[in-house]
Design an enzyme around this catalytic site. Structure first.
Site, mmCIF file in Angstrom:
data_model
loop_
_atom_site.group_PDB
_atom_site.id
_atom_site.type_symbol
_atom_site.label_atom_id
_atom_site.label_comp_id
_atom_site.label_asym_id
_atom_site.label_seq_id
_atom_site.Cartn_x
_atom_site.Cartn_y
_atom_site.Cartn_z
ATOM 1 N N ARG A 70 -4.296 2.422 5.079
ATOM 2 C CA ARG A 70 -4.137 1.193 5.827
ATOM 3 C C ARG A 70 -2.753 1.075 6.467
ATOM 4 O O ARG A 70 -2.629 0.757 7.653
ATOM 5 C CB ARG A 70 -4.387 -0.025 4.920
ATOM 6 C CG ARG A 70 -5.866 -0.328 4.664
ATOM 7 C CD ARG A 70 -6.067 -0.903 3.268
ATOM 8 N NE ARG A 70 -5.699 0.085 2.267
ATOM 9 C CZ ARG A 70 -6.527 1.066 1.858
ATOM 10 N NH1 ARG A 70 -7.731 1.142 2.346
ATOM 11 N NH2 ARG A 70 -6.132 1.949 0.972
ATOM 12 N N THR A 71 -1.705 1.297 5.685
ATOM 13 C CA THR A 71 -0.353 1.098 6.211
ATOM 14 C C THR A 71 -0.054 2.099 7.317
ATOM 15 O O THR A 71 0.427 1.733 8.398
ATOM 16 C CB THR A 71 0.689 1.222 5.086
ATOM 17 O OG1 THR A 71 0.387 0.269 4.065
ATOM 18 C CG2 THR A 71 2.087 0.962 5.609
ATOM 19 N N HIS A 151 7.585 -3.792 -0.336
ATOM 20 C CA HIS A 151 6.635 -3.450 0.727
ATOM 21 C C HIS A 151 6.613 -4.650 1.672
ATOM 22 O O HIS A 151 5.647 -5.412 1.723
ATOM 23 C CB HIS A 151 5.256 -3.212 0.119
ATOM 24 C CG HIS A 151 4.289 -2.486 1.012
ATOM 25 N ND1 HIS A 151 4.516 -2.284 2.356
ATOM 26 C CD2 HIS A 151 3.071 -1.921 0.762
ATOM 27 C CE1 HIS A 151 3.501 -1.634 2.880
ATOM 28 N NE2 HIS A 151 2.622 -1.393 1.936
#
Length: 334
Positions: A70-71, A151
């Site tokens: 995803r990131t 994060h």
């Protein structure tokens, strides 16, 4: 709704130019809301089918020394959506890049990559590597997750999701459940929730409790922090239920992981204890902590949450580069 977001002033946008994004803790409330405002602007632009050129001529280096779906994909897509280009180094235990396999330090790798890119996105299994990268680079560095540290882009998209799902986050009760020790997503998120007088409900195995240093910091700042052992108890009063994955990769002893991985599971039965209108979030990937049947619950927002990462990461890239325009189109593209 997108109308809940306010586009920031020129002065606020200017303050982001050249800035490293390393920790949620570095953001003031006004800076947080500025990023959310630009993210809303880009979401609206894409919904209208606009072709954006804000990062035309710019190159993003994506350095992923830890596996990511995803990131990594959302940062790369964000750069493409803004008209920029991407160069990527992705590493896994089975596929090591030449620099690390030869013993090159993160500092030296960044010194090299800094020559090739205008913005650097880095994910590392080692806490603190993002700070090392920022010290070595002259271009903006964005921390895409460092060990069990921070994060920040995840926390920003989490806040974006909360606003879209619930409107103002002011005074919400937020239950954080599961791995609160190694979960860098929740470590970052609480730095934002503190601005909105949110009540935090922490539920985790003793082995995976939120670090005391974080709890003490929150309490010293006037945040109400409650603890409970039962997931049913944790969700009963929560407006937001944030589930986390027990991170197998953080355990040196596999037996310790096996002992705690099934202690907090969101099932169909758990839904019966939810506060009406509660929203369920998760940074993903999930393993077994949320049953597939929960996906049908209207408040299951975790896939919408992942989608919101695109708009927030577009905002971070354009803001740190000083390129928030939204309508620029080069002559050659006419």
């Amino acid at each position: 709704m997108l109308s809940d977001f306010k586009f920031p002033s020129e002065e606020m946008l200017a303050s982001f130019v050249g800035k490293d994004i390393l920790s949620a803790e570095q953001f003031s409330q006004a800076e947080l809301e500025a990023v959310l405002g630009v993210a809303g602007f880009y979401e609206q632009a894409l919904a209208e089918g606009r072709r954006l050129w804000d990062m035309d001529g710019q190159v993003m280096a994506a350095l992923f020394f830890e596996p990511s779906t995803r990131t990594r994909l959302s940062f790369e897509t964000a750069m493409h959506r803004l008209g920029g280009r991407v160069i990527t180094l992705a590493e896994s235990p089975e596929n090591r890049i030449s620099s690390t396999s030869k013993g090159e330090t993160v500092h030296d790798t960044i010194k090299i990559v800094n020559n090739y890119a205008d913005v650097i996105v880095i994910r590392s299994p080692q806490t603190g590597d993002a700070q090392i990268a920022a010290a070595a680079a002259s271009h903006p560095v964005i921390n895409a997750g460092d060990g069990f540290g921070q994060h920040p882009s995840q926390a920003l998209l989490d806040m974006y999701t909360i606003v879209k799902e619930k409107g103002s986050p002011e005074g919400l009760a937020v239950a954080l459940i599961g791995d609160l020790k190694y979960g860098r997503t929740v470590h970052s998120l609480v730095d934002f929730l503190k601005y909105y007088k949110c009540r935090l409900i922490l539920a985790s195995p003793d082995e995976l409790k939120m670090p005391e240093s974080i709890v003490h910091k929150l309490q010293a700042g006037g945040v109400q922090v409650d603890f409970c052992r039962s997931i049913d108890e944790a969700v009963a009063e929560a407006d937001i239920v944030y589930m986390t994955r027990v991170q197998k990769e953080r355990f040196a002893d596999l037996a310790e992981y096996e002992a705690v991985k099934d202690m907090y599971l969101m099932t169909e039965e758990t839904l019966q204890h939810l506060k009406p209108g509660a929203v369920i979030m998760h940074a993903l990937p999930r393993v077994n902590e949320i049953a597939l049947a929960v996906d049908d619950y209207a408040g299951a927002a975790y896939f919408r949450q992942a989608g919101n990462g695109l708009f927030v990461r577009m905002a971070l890239l354009a803001m740190t580069a000083g390129r928030v325009k939204g309508a620029f189109k080069p002559e050659w593209a006419e």
